[in-house]
Design an enzyme around this catalytic site. Structure first.
Site, mmCIF file in Angstrom:
data_model
loop_
_atom_site.group_PDB
_atom_site.id
_atom_site.type_symbol
_atom_site.label_atom_id
_atom_site.label_comp_id
_atom_site.label_asym_id
_atom_site.label_seq_id
_atom_site.Cartn_x
_atom_site.Cartn_y
_atom_site.Cartn_z
ATOM 1 N N HIS A 37 -10.148 -21.771 16.231
ATOM 2 C CA HIS A 37 -11.320 -21.167 16.855
ATOM 3 C C HIS A 37 -11.548 -19.751 16.365
ATOM 4 O O HIS A 37 -10.690 -19.140 15.735
ATOM 5 C CB HIS A 37 -11.190 -21.195 18.381
ATOM 6 C CG HIS A 37 -10.012 -20.459 18.935
ATOM 7 N ND1 HIS A 37 -9.984 -19.093 19.073
ATOM 8 C CD2 HIS A 37 -8.814 -20.907 19.399
ATOM 9 C CE1 HIS A 37 -8.830 -18.727 19.605
ATOM 10 N NE2 HIS A 37 -8.088 -19.811 19.812
ATOM 11 N N CYS A 81 -2.764 -21.500 19.432
ATOM 12 C CA CYS A 81 -3.949 -21.880 18.677
ATOM 13 C C CYS A 81 -4.030 -21.079 17.380
ATOM 14 O O CYS A 81 -3.278 -20.136 17.168
ATOM 15 C CB CYS A 81 -5.213 -21.627 19.501
ATOM 16 S SG CYS A 81 -5.490 -22.821 20.814
#
Length: 115
Positions: A74, A90
């Site tokens: 992301h 992440c």
């Protein structure tokens, strides 16, 4: 018919790089942030499971959710963290980079996370 059958993403934790391949051809290479030592980005073979535009907040302008639940590639609202071990696992990218990657991959694209 999948128009991008040879595309794959390789994430290299140690060098904090994301590489996009089409077959054996390197199409792009981007810097990224990976998980902190206490919350490392998990190694393994996954796939892009979901794509979300403008998820907002800490996820920046794009979310590529992995087949590993709760993990994804992301954007970020903390661009200074790119190139470091900063996340909860992440993979963070500059927003303009994740936007470029987002447009070049589809659901099902393999994602290989290596040391």
């Amino acid at each position: 018919m999948n128009p991008l059958p040879q595309r794959r993403i390789i994430i290299r934790r140690s060098s904090r790089q994301i590489e996009l391949y089409d077959g054996n051809q390197l199409l792009a290479c981007y810097p990224c942030a990976v998980g902190k030592s206490s919350t490392p980005t998990p190694l393994g073979n996954y796939a892009v499971a979901t794509k979300v535009m403008n998820p907002g907040g800490a996820f920046g302008t794009r979310w590529l959710g992995l087949s590993l639940p709760d993990y994804g590639i992301h954007g970020t609202n903390k661009p200074a963290s790119i190139g470091t071990q900063a996340s909860l696992g992440c993979i963070r990218m500059h927003n303009h980079h994740v936007e470029a990657l987002y447009d070049q991959v589809g659901a099902g694209t393999p994602v290989i996370i290596t040391e």
